[in-house]
Design a protein around this motif. Structure first.
Motif, PDB file in Angstrom:
ATOM      1  N   LEU A   1      80.731  -8.325   9.686  1.00 21.70           N
ATOM      2  CA  LEU A   1      80.552  -8.184  11.130  1.00 21.70           C
ATOM      3  C   LEU A   1      79.220  -7.517  11.448  1.00 21.70           C
ATOM      4  O   LEU A   1      78.557  -7.880  12.425  1.00 21.70           O
ATOM      5  N   MET A   2      78.810  -6.572  10.621  1.00 15.81           N
ATOM      6  CA  MET A   2      77.535  -5.895  10.830  1.00 15.81           C
ATOM      7  C   MET A   2      76.366  -6.872  10.768  1.00 15.81           C
ATOM      8  O   MET A   2      75.362  -6.728  11.488  1.00 15.81           O
ATOM      9  N   ARG A   3      76.474  -7.893   9.931  1.00 15.54           N
ATOM     10  CA  ARG A   3      75.367  -8.827   9.727  1.00 15.54           C
ATOM     11  C   ARG A   3      75.224  -9.837  10.845  1.00 15.54           C
ATOM     12  O   ARG A   3      74.215 -10.542  10.904  1.00 15.54           O
ATOM     13  N   THR A   4      76.202  -9.951  11.724  1.00 19.86           N
ATOM     14  CA  THR A   4      76.073 -10.888  12.843  1.00 19.86           C
ATOM     15  C   THR A   4      75.012 -10.379  13.807  1.00 19.86           C
ATOM     16  O   THR A   4      74.797  -9.178  13.961  1.00 19.86           O
TER      17      THR A   4
ATOM     18  N   PHE B   1      83.927  -1.082  17.526  1.00 16.34           N
ATOM     19  CA  PHE B   1      84.478  -1.254  16.183  1.00 16.34           C
ATOM     20  C   PHE B   1      83.772  -0.347  15.184  1.00 16.34           C
ATOM     21  O   PHE B   1      84.411   0.401  14.431  1.00 16.34           O
ATOM     22  N   HIS B   2      82.447  -0.381  15.155  1.00 10.07           N
ATOM     23  CA  HIS B   2      81.706   0.404  14.169  1.00 10.07           C
ATOM     24  C   HIS B   2      81.773   1.896  14.490  1.00 10.07           C
ATOM     25  O   HIS B   2      81.739   2.726  13.565  1.00 10.07           O
ATOM     26  N   PHE B   3      81.865   2.245  15.760  1.00 15.62           N
ATOM     27  CA  PHE B   3      82.031   3.655  16.110  1.00 15.62           C
ATOM     28  C   PHE B   3      83.352   4.194  15.554  1.00 15.62           C
ATOM     29  O   PHE B   3      83.393   5.270  14.936  1.00 15.62           O
ATOM     30  N   LEU B   4      84.429   3.461  15.762  1.00 12.28           N
ATOM     31  CA  LEU B   4      85.734   3.906  15.280  1.00 12.28           C
ATOM     32  C   LEU B   4      85.793   3.938  13.760  1.00 12.28           C
ATOM     33  O   LEU B   4      86.456   4.806  13.173  1.00 12.28           O
ATOM     34  N   ARG B   5      85.113   3.007  13.121  1.00 12.09           N
ATOM     35  CA  ARG B   5      85.113   2.966  11.662  1.00 12.09           C
ATOM     36  C   ARG B   5      84.522   4.237  11.053  1.00 12.09           C
ATOM     37  O   ARG B   5      84.910   4.652   9.966  1.00 12.09           O
ATOM     38  N   VAL B   6      83.573   4.846  11.752  1.00 11.14           N
ATOM     39  CA  VAL B   6      82.936   6.057  11.243  1.00 11.14           C
ATOM     40  C   VAL B   6      83.621   7.310  11.785  1.00 11.14           C
ATOM     41  O   VAL B   6      83.873   8.269  11.051  1.00 11.14           O
TER      42      VAL B   6
ATOM     43  N   LEU C   1      91.290  -1.857  15.452  1.00  8.35           N
ATOM     44  CA  LEU C   1      90.207  -2.491  14.696  1.00  8.35           C
ATOM     45  C   LEU C   1      90.587  -3.903  14.276  1.00  8.35           C
ATOM     46  O   LEU C   1      89.762  -4.828  14.314  1.00  8.35           O
ATOM     47  N   ARG C   2      91.830  -4.090  13.891  1.00 12.34           N
ATOM     48  CA  ARG C   2      92.285  -5.419  13.476  1.00 12.34           C
ATOM     49  C   ARG C   2      92.411  -6.374  14.657  1.00 12.34           C
ATOM     50  O   ARG C   2      92.312  -7.594  14.480  1.00 12.34           O
ATOM     51  N   ILE C   3      92.644  -5.847  15.839  1.00 16.37           N
ATOM     52  CA  ILE C   3      92.628  -6.704  17.032  1.00 16.37           C
ATOM     53  C   ILE C   3      91.230  -7.291  17.217  1.00 16.37           C
ATOM     54  O   ILE C   3      91.073  -8.476  17.529  1.00 16.37           O
ATOM     55  N   VAL C   4      90.207  -6.477  16.994  1.00 14.07           N
ATOM     56  CA  VAL C   4      88.829  -6.981  17.090  1.00 14.07           C
ATOM     57  C   VAL C   4      88.567  -8.025  16.009  1.00 14.07           C
ATOM     58  O   VAL C   4      87.995  -9.093  16.276  1.00 14.07           O
ATOM     59  N   LEU C   5      89.007  -7.759  14.785  1.00 12.63           N
ATOM     60  CA  LEU C   5      88.760  -8.691  13.687  1.00 12.63           C
ATOM     61  C   LEU C   5      89.548  -9.988  13.830  1.00 12.63           C
ATOM     62  O   LEU C   5      89.185 -11.002  13.237  1.00 12.63           O
ATOM     63  N   SER C   6      90.644  -9.970  14.585  1.00  9.35           N
ATOM     64  CA  SER C   6      91.452 -11.181  14.747  1.00  9.35           C
ATOM     65  C   SER C   6      90.875 -12.151  15.767  1.00  9.35           C
ATOM     66  O   SER C   6      91.365 -13.267  15.898  1.00  9.35           O
ATOM     67  N   ILE C   7      89.833 -11.727  16.483  1.00  8.60           N
ATOM     68  CA  ILE C   7      89.226 -12.593  17.499  1.00  8.60           C
ATOM     69  C   ILE C   7      88.457 -13.711  16.811  1.00  8.60           C
ATOM     70  O   ILE C   7      87.635 -13.469  15.930  1.00  8.60           O
TER      71      ILE C   7
ATOM     72  N   GLY D   1      85.053 -18.159  13.133  1.00  4.32           N
ATOM     73  CA  GLY D   1      84.928 -16.712  13.205  1.00  4.32           C
ATOM     74  C   GLY D   1      83.934 -16.209  12.171  1.00  4.32           C
ATOM     75  O   GLY D   1      83.667 -16.844  11.160  1.00  4.32           O
ATOM     76  N   TYR D   2      83.342 -15.029  12.455  1.00  2.00           N
ATOM     77  CA  TYR D   2      82.334 -14.481  11.567  1.00  2.00           C
ATOM     78  C   TYR D   2      82.873 -14.187  10.195  1.00  2.00           C
ATOM     79  O   TYR D   2      82.178 -14.252   9.205  1.00  2.00           O
ATOM     80  N   ASP D   3      84.196 -13.877  10.120  1.00  2.00           N
ATOM     81  CA  ASP D   3      84.748 -13.493   8.828  1.00  2.00           C
ATOM     82  C   ASP D   3      85.132 -14.674   7.963  1.00  2.00           C
ATOM     83  O   ASP D   3      85.629 -14.498   6.877  1.00  2.00           O
TER      84      ASP D   3
END
Length: 361
Positions: free
Chosen positions: A44-47, A57-62, A251-257, A355-357
């Motif tokens: 996701l970071m590379r998009t 997403f990245h804020f919560l991850r850290v 976070l998984r809600i974001v990744l499921s998009i 999707g990006y993933d």
């Protein structure tokens, strides 16, 4: 009940001991979630795009693992003094309020998106979000340092039972989010029938449900469990786990998009008019790139449904010397110019929303 001869760090009440065990479980979940999501986080970071959902997403991850790492140090460090705790105890309620606000913002953006940016949905969810931010900010001023003995750690607890509205506000938002997501999914069955299991996985209903369950359990501890004395941390046993699981599922809600995260993404069936067993691919039949670019010939475009319903052309009939005059059935249409045989061919392009993933590493 205290036992003589034991140090304060080991001489714990049953509820305080359970609190420590539960915090260990919370830290385990936070560490596991951080490791498991690392590959998808990197993709996701590379998009190229940086919409609000990606930033959150990245804020919560850290922020989430850092917060609870600090909380764990304060709780398990046997050298932590009471004076130090009196200066530190507001760290967890304040940071958790920020954490919940970021998670709730994800829900507001996503629910607004799956309802095709409905103004009514946006206003309703935004009102709940604003109420949550105000309520949690006010309630932070009514926490206190639980009067534990030196060596038993530092825990923040409420000054009164009504401080539990700190968790009522986000629970109301997550309940509304889960109900709206479920309603949207059920309504989509009219366009594309699915089994309950596939519907749940397609729209991430299990994620919304998990967030709702963990927050409701936390509410039960706040308003039903009775502490034995002012040193009993029973009301805050589940708060850390509720915050970590809420963050993990959000976070998984974001990744499921599927597709882009801009404007919160889109619902699974938005803009879909093709049958469930057909593809969205479009095949373009044209000359190869070797044909001069100044050609005015427009390539023919076929959907897969058209390709299935029409007989496949016989490629050899395009320039066969044995083709009878006027018998062009199945022949490949050619522009009004001379094209060398080596330039004839097929160009197939696939227009799909991916999707990006789903990209390879």
């Amino acid at each position: 009940m205290s036992l003589p001869g034991l140090p304060n760090s080991l001489n714990l009440s049953p509820h305080l001991s359970a609190h420590k065990y539960f915090l260990v479980c919370t830290l385990t979940v936070a560490a596991w979630d951080t490791l498991v999501l690392s590959p998808r986080t990197w993709r996701l970071m590379r998009t190229g795009e940086w919409p609000v959902l990606k930033v959150l997403f990245h804020f919560l991850r850290v922020f989430m693992p850092l917060e609870f790492a600090v909380v764990a140090v304060a709780f398990f460090d046997t050298k932590w003094t009471r004076n130090g705790c009196d200066k530190f105890y507001l760290f967890e309620p304040i940071c958790t309020a920020i954490l919940l606000a970021a998670c709730s913002a994800i829900h507001v953006i996503r629910i607004h998106a799956i309802y095709e940016r409905s103004r009514a949905v946006l206003m309703g969810m935004s009102t709940l979000f604003a109420a949550q931010v105000v309520v949690t900010a006010i309630c932070c001023g009514f926490y206190r340092s639980v009067p534990l003995l030196d060596g038993q750690g530092c825990i923040a607890g409420p000054k009164a039972n009504w401080v539990g509205i700190y968790w009522v506000a986000p629970t109301l938002l997550y309940t509304t989010s889960a109900v709206l997501a479920l309603t949207r999914s059920i309504n989509s069955l009219q366009a594309k029938p699915l089994s309950a299991w596939k519907l749940m996985l397609r729209d991430g209903l299990n994620l919304y449900g998990a967030i709702w369950i963990v927050n409701m359990v936390n509410m039960l501890f706040w308003f039903i469990m009775k502490p034995d004395d002012d040193r009993d941390p029973i009301k805050t046993i589940v708060t850390s786990m509720a915050a970590v699981l809420t963050t993990s599922m959000s976070l998984r809600i974001v990744l499921s998009i599927r597709g882009t995260l801009v404007h919160g993404g889109s619902f699974a069936l938005t803009g879909s008019t093709v049958p469930s067993n057909s593809s969205r691919a479009t095949h373009i039949i044209s000359a190869r790139s070797g044909v001069p670019t100044n050609s005015t010939h427009t390539p023919h475009t076929y959907t897969l449904d058209d390709m299935r319903s029409k007989p496949e052309p016989v490629w050899g009939d395009a320039d066969s010397k044995n083709t009878a005059p006027g018998d062009d059935k199945g022949a490949l249409p050619l522009p009004e110019r001379t094209v060398s045989p080596q330039n004839l061919g097929v160009k197939v392009t696939i227009d799909r929303e991916v999707g990006y993933d789903s990209y390879a590493k």
